[in-house]
Each structure stands twice: as structure tokens, then as C-alpha cells.
Write an enzyme that holds these catalytic residues in place. Sequence first.
Site: not given
Length: 596
Positions: A418, A526-528
Site C-alpha cells: 500500500k 478501502w482507505h479512501y
Amino acid sequence: MASALVSAQTMAVFTVASFFALLCVAQLARAVNYTFMREAVHAPPVAYYDYIIIGGGTAGCPLAATLSERSRVLLLERGGSPYEDGRVLSMVHFSDVLADTSASSASQRFVSEDGVINSRPRVLGGGSCINAGFFTRAGAGYVRAVGWDPREVLAAYRWVEDVVAFQPALGPWQAAVRRGLLETGVLPDNGFTYDHIPGTKVGGSIFDADGRRHTAADLLRYSNPDGIDLFLRARVARILFGYKGTKPVARGVVYRDAQGGTHVAYLNRGAANEVILSAGALGSPQQLMLSGIGPADHLRSLGIDVILDLPGVGQGMSDNPMNAIYVPSPSPVEVSLIQVVGITRFGSYIEGASGANWNSHPSGTQPPPRNFGMFSPQTGQLATVPPAQRTPEAIARAVEAMSQVPDAALRGGFILEKVLGPQSTGHLALRNLDPDDNPSVRFNYFAHPDDLRRCVAGISGIERVIRSRAFSRFTYPNFAFPATLNVTADFPVNTLYGRRGGAGGGGGSDPRALEQFCRDTVMTIWHYHGGCQVGRVVDRDYKVLGVEALRVIDGSTFNASPGTNPQATVMMLGRYMGVKLLRERMLFEGPGRKNP
């Protein structure tokens, strides 16, 4: 014939075992009984509160629980309860929730304009109900940069951790990832810790030893039941405003229940009373715009009356790009989500998730290995197809193709990277006036060259881990990294591989090939975040600029994602700001006031 019968009997035993495991989780779920939690159809037509919180998610639950100590709080959640669906609370069924695209699912799928398939929560507890469970704090530098009080931050983290965080027990595959990171220089060895510090560590998990998920909804146990009303399936239509002179002041909200009934909640009179948006990185900017706060031209184009022209609403949207390598394994691989992370010094985090061997699950309840937890076409994590081509038809073809692959080929795990930050940003806009519909959002993955550089460095770091002695048990002899890339990406990486020495010469992968790999296989973790950022939409106390009695407290305010996973910090922020608001209330009202 006999072997087929045994196989059928074995599958039946596993299926029954899986059913009873899920049943046990469901029974535990039903044991949670918040007396203040009701369906919105039972809400009064008109009511008055000190605080109205829009969104019972990762920030909203701890915020509401804290404020209820000495205030009247209304918490409105558009989804249902996590305690209604045993899949939500079970690690074994993690991917089932993400793959469920029905209107009642706890996970609402959306596709960014970049073509990357993503998910947003639609359930009490928010993203903590649908994520992979990794729990880690923000780094000390992050805390300083945003201006939080470090002592209060630590106290808020511990308040959260007492309920939802656990130390995971590493299986062989996760342990090998950890040793491989250390062997390849991701140092020091930080052991088990919640802290975000460079090196290799075992992080916390919101899954306990039995694989049961603990969510932000569990933090509502701290609530004063006389100080809070919680309504489920309450869809906020808009925020109501009055004016103080020419300045807009939030006065309340209009919301609708599951049967279409309309309800109005107003703020009590008092200088400390507020409406607080905690609807997440998509929901909070969307709700501001629907209520008339945002870029004036965009709002007028949809027929929305402009309360305040605030161009920063919906800007600064970012999603940390994730890329992953699938590693087929000759040895059994345990089923696990994120447990180990390498926090590198080149701006990429390396993590592991496994596996697809149902016989390796300790309880023997893992269903047939047709998805990989985080990584499967059913969940939308379709790395084998470039983003622009990830159509429903492509997903269906990938699901069918996976169903034809022998079980042995599906035994293995993923190592992912990431990108820190990221520095690439995009924007969010309304598609229509429906608050339940997904807004349009573009994240512009890898638009900034530093993000691409970090991805390439991360993929190279994964290669070193896979080639390490510590990981040799989980790789086949004569392992070829280009072939592994080609399992994940549907293009010939190996034609560009090794121009700096080749596979046999130790030169590693050609950076140009890896840049293309990053672009073509980008997925979300899913870390927006963003859309209501500090300085653009809110001040450092999260008050909306140019408006009174309105704040935003959630991940939409972040300029960068904290730590390797933001959920711990979002929960912490709910508690941290709740404590701060209560102290402010005491200044207005004095220490004697208590909840009516």
C-alpha cells in the site's frame, strides 16, 4: 465410488460445521441489546436534542457514546445493525459481506471513475464491520502534524482498545512473511505493537481468538442509555439551517425511515449544541452538498439551493493504491487477513493475507476455496483486468474461470503493498439528489510520480520477501517472479523483466515493467479519505467554515491516511472529539448540569 462418497460426506460435515459456526456467531450477536437502538419507523415525527450525529460509523459510534455522558444525543444510521447478520461478525465470512451486492447488504459497492471497484459501509459500526480487521495507531509525526494533544490521543486509543482490539496468533504463513521482511532489511523487529513505527511488526486485530469481529458499534456499550437515541435505517435527506445575520446556522435534520415516513430532529436551544456529520469520506461531502453547502455552480446545476458556496467540499479525495502478488504455495496456508506489516522507509507498506486451503482452517469450517478473502472477483478485487475493463461481464468471466481452477492451484496467499499518503488526489461530485445513491468520485491513482515510485519499490520489496530463505517453505522450486506477476496481471511482464541482470543474475525487475504492473493491477484497500479536509472545508476543530453549529468528524477530514490502517484512528477521533466537546459544554453550562 467409495472415495467419491467419502469426499461427499466430508464436504457435508464441513458444510454443517460451517453452518453451526455461523449460527453461534449469530446467537452471540443477538445477545447485544442496546435499549436505545430502534428502527427509524418508530422515531417520533419531531424531537429535540443537544447533538445530532449523522452516521453511526467508525467515528460516529464512539462520538455518540461519549457525548451521551452529559447530553441528549441522536445518532442516525442509514444501515442496519451488525448484530443482525452473523456474516458481519465472522472472519470466515469476511468476503461474503463484500461480495453481497443486495440493497440490504452491510457493504455498498461503488466504482470510481478510475474503474476501481470499491466498497462503502452501510451498517452501524461503519467500515469496522466490513474491513480486514487490522488495528494500528497513527504515527507520532501524524499526531503532531494535525495538532492533536498526544496525551489525550493515547487515552482515547486505549479507551477504544479496551473493547475492540486483540493480539493475533500468527500461523506459519504469516510468521514466514514476518521473518521474510526482517531478513530483507525491513528493520527493526518491533514485535507486537499498536504503534506505527518503521520496521516489521505484528499489529492488532479487531478479530478475537475465535475469529469474531468486534466493531465500533461495540463502543456504544459506553453510552448513557438515558442520553442517547439511536435509529437504524434512518436516511438523512438534508440538514436544516437558520441564519444569524447572514451566517448560516445548523438547526436540525430531516430524515426518512424504511417505509418512507418523514421525521424532523431539531437542536435544543444552546450555544454548545451542534449537528455533526460522521458519514464517512463519501457520505459527509455528499450530505453537505445535498444540504446546499459546496461548489455553488455544481449545486445549482442540480437545482439545489445554495446555502454556502464552499468550493473545497468534495475536493482532495484520495485512495491509497494497493497492488498485490499471489504466491502459489506447495505447503498448506492458514486462512488469515492482515496481521503482519513491514513499514518501510521508502514510503510503502508491505502486508500479507492468506489463504485458500480449506483443510488448513483450525476449525475445519472454511468453505470450498473459491475466493481468497480480500482478493477475489466476487469482492471486486479483480487485479487480472486493468481498471477500465473491470465490467460486470469481466467479473462474471473471472468468477467462472476461478470455478474451473483445481483446488491445488488455489492454495497460497497474497503479499500486498500500500502506498503511503498518497499524494495523488481527485474529487467527488453528486450524480443526483438521492442520498442513498453513490456520488461520482475519481481518485486519480498514480497521477503523482512519487506514488508510482513507491509502488515500484513496494513490488520490489515483495519480490525480496518471496525470494527470502524464511519464505522458502511457501514457494515452489525454481521460483520465477515474472511468472508470479503474470498470474496477477494479464500482460507479459517477463518480456521486460531482468534488463538489469535478469532473474538468474539478481538484477531484479525492470522498473518500467513494474510501473505498468502498478497501473494495470491497482486495487483499493478501502482507505479512501478526503472531501471535507481541514483548511478547505473545516477548521482544526472540525467546524465547517462559514457555518455555525455544524462539524464534520470522520475520515473525510484527513489529508493523508493515518498509520497502515485508519480505523483505529477514526475510532480514536470520535472519542477524542467527544471528550473535547463535553469540556466545551461544561464551560457554557457549568459542571452541575447532567442529562435530563
